[in-house]
Design a protein around this motif. Sequence first.
Motif, PDB file in Angstrom:
ATOM      1  N   GLY A  33      16.638  52.917  -1.784  1.00 17.70           N
ATOM      2  CA  GLY A  33      15.914  54.013  -1.170  1.00 17.70           C
ATOM      3  C   GLY A  33      16.155  53.865   0.375  1.00 17.70           C
ATOM      4  O   GLY A  33      16.699  53.029   0.947  1.00 17.70           O
ATOM      5  N   PRO A  34      15.188  54.717   0.854  1.00 18.11           N
ATOM      6  CA  PRO A  34      15.346  54.678   2.580  1.00 18.11           C
ATOM      7  C   PRO A  34      14.979  53.155   3.018  1.00 18.11           C
ATOM      8  O   PRO A  34      14.213  52.495   2.381  1.00 18.11           O
ATOM      9  N   ALA A  35      15.436  53.035   4.418  1.00 16.51           N
ATOM     10  CA  ALA A  35      14.960  51.776   5.104  1.00 16.51           C
ATOM     11  C   ALA A  35      13.178  51.867   5.228  1.00 16.51           C
ATOM     12  O   ALA A  35      12.725  52.741   5.201  1.00 16.51           O
ATOM     13  N   ALA A  36      12.857  50.464   5.004  1.00 15.54           N
ATOM     14  CA  ALA A  36      11.249  50.487   5.239  1.00 15.54           C
ATOM     15  C   ALA A  36      10.964  51.063   6.560  1.00 15.54           C
ATOM     16  O   ALA A  36       9.698  51.740   6.470  1.00 15.54           O
ATOM     17  N   GLN A  37      11.689  51.054   7.664  1.00 12.13           N
ATOM     18  CA  GLN A  37      11.164  51.663   8.751  1.00 12.13           C
ATOM     19  C   GLN A  37      11.200  52.955   8.774  1.00 12.13           C
ATOM     20  O   GLN A  37      10.192  53.917   9.223  1.00 12.13           O
ATOM     21  N   PHE A  38      12.061  53.702   8.152  1.00 11.58           N
ATOM     22  CA  PHE A  38      12.161  55.176   7.899  1.00 11.58           C
ATOM     23  C   PHE A  38      10.692  55.601   6.693  1.00 11.58           C
ATOM     24  O   PHE A  38      10.140  56.571   7.003  1.00 11.58           O
ATOM     25  N   LYS A  39      10.855  54.785   5.880  1.00 12.13           N
ATOM     26  CA  LYS A  39       9.729  54.831   4.958  1.00 12.13           C
ATOM     27  C   LYS A  39       8.080  54.794   5.404  1.00 12.13           C
ATOM     28  O   LYS A  39       7.170  55.750   5.514  1.00 12.13           O
ATOM     29  N   ALA A  40       8.049  53.972   6.550  1.00 11.16           N
ATOM     30  CA  ALA A  40       6.962  53.833   7.395  1.00 11.16           C
ATOM     31  C   ALA A  40       6.475  55.275   8.226  1.00 11.16           C
ATOM     32  O   ALA A  40       5.460  55.628   8.246  1.00 11.16           O
ATOM     33  N   PHE A  41       7.704  55.780   8.809  1.00 15.13           N
ATOM     34  CA  PHE A  41       7.531  56.984   9.572  1.00 15.13           C
ATOM     35  C   PHE A  41       7.070  58.285   8.360  1.00 15.13           C
ATOM     36  O   PHE A  41       6.093  58.916   8.868  1.00 15.13           O
ATOM     37  N   ALA A  42       7.890  58.147   7.386  1.00 16.59           N
ATOM     38  CA  ALA A  42       7.409  59.247   6.226  1.00 16.59           C
ATOM     39  C   ALA A  42       5.870  59.124   5.838  1.00 16.59           C
ATOM     40  O   ALA A  42       5.198  60.055   5.606  1.00 16.59           O
ATOM     41  N   ASP A  43       5.430  57.863   5.631  1.00 16.92           N
ATOM     42  CA  ASP A  43       4.065  57.691   5.235  1.00 16.92           C
ATOM     43  C   ASP A  43       3.077  58.053   6.216  1.00 16.92           C
ATOM     44  O   ASP A  43       2.233  58.689   6.077  1.00 16.92           O
ATOM     45  N   ALA A  44       3.536  57.760   7.527  1.00 16.47           N
ATOM     46  CA  ALA A  44       2.733  58.389   8.786  1.00 16.47           C
ATOM     47  C   ALA A  44       2.518  59.492   8.963  1.00 16.47           C
ATOM     48  O   ALA A  44       1.591  60.152   9.515  1.00 16.47           O
ATOM     49  N   SER A  45       3.526  60.297   8.527  1.00 20.10           N
ATOM     50  CA  SER A  45       3.601  61.847   8.738  1.00 20.10           C
ATOM     51  C   SER A  45       3.081  62.308   7.543  1.00 20.10           C
ATOM     52  O   SER A  45       3.142  63.748   7.457  1.00 20.10           O
ATOM     53  N   SER A  46       2.508  61.747   6.597  1.00 17.77           N
ATOM     54  CA  SER A  46       1.942  62.348   5.290  1.00 17.77           C
ATOM     55  C   SER A  46       1.078  63.633   5.657  1.00 17.77           C
ATOM     56  O   SER A  46       0.743  64.611   4.772  1.00 17.77           O
ATOM     57  N   ALA A  47       0.246  63.369   6.737  1.00 22.43           N
ATOM     58  CA  ALA A  47      -0.967  64.444   7.228  1.00 22.43           C
ATOM     59  C   ALA A  47      -0.281  65.592   7.575  1.00 22.43           C
ATOM     60  O   ALA A  47      -0.749  66.861   7.138  1.00 22.43           O
ATOM     61  N   ASN A  48       0.930  65.674   8.176  1.00 29.41           N
ATOM     62  CA  ASN A  48       1.574  66.715   8.474  1.00 29.41           C
ATOM     63  C   ASN A  48       2.115  67.417   7.090  1.00 29.41           C
ATOM     64  O   ASN A  48       2.165  68.645   7.265  1.00 29.41           O
ATOM     65  N   TRP A  49       2.549  66.612   6.420  1.00 28.02           N
ATOM     66  CA  TRP A  49       3.192  67.286   4.988  1.00 28.02           C
ATOM     67  C   TRP A  49       2.194  67.956   4.305  1.00 28.02           C
ATOM     68  O   TRP A  49       2.327  69.030   3.836  1.00 28.02           O
ATOM     69  N   CYS A  50       0.860  67.090   4.361  1.00 31.64           N
ATOM     70  CA  CYS A  50      -0.207  68.003   3.265  1.00 31.64           C
ATOM     71  C   CYS A  50      -0.618  69.051   3.885  1.00 31.64           C
ATOM     72  O   CYS A  50      -1.135  69.966   2.936  1.00 31.64           O
TER      73      CYS A  50
END
Length: 116
Positions: free
Chosen positions: A81-98
Motif C-alpha cells: 500500500g502507500p507509505a504511512a506518511q502519504f496515508k496520513a495526508f490522505a486521511d487528513a484530506s478526507s473532509a475535502n473528499w467528503c
Amino acid sequence: MAIIHYANDMSHIQIVYYSSGDSTHRLAEAIQKGAAEYGHARLLRILPQHIQHGRYPIQAFADELQDASAIIFGSPTFMGGPAAQFKAFADASSANWCRQAWADKIAAALKKEQQT
C-alpha cells in the motif's frame, strides 16, 4: 507513452507526494517537467516532519489542491500500500473528499515499487 489532450484548462497542476528516498521524488520531478509544458506544475512534497503523532495536521496543504486543474498523487509502495506518511495526508484530506472539493478535476497517481 501517448500524451492525451483535454479540453479542460490544465494551467495549474499540483503534484502531491511522499518520497522516503530519492526515487519517488525524481519521478515526481520528471512528471512536473513534462506537465509544465501545459501550464504551471507545482510539487507539494509531504515531509516526515509534517507528521505529528501519526497525523498530518496541515489542512492548508489539502485545501490548496482545490484551485488545481489536475492533481497527481504519489507515494512509494510499502507492504502493498502507500507509505504511512502519504496515508496520513490522505486521511487528513478526507473532509475535502467528503464535500467533493476536488470534484471535476483530472486526477492521476504515481507510485514507486521496490523490486526484490
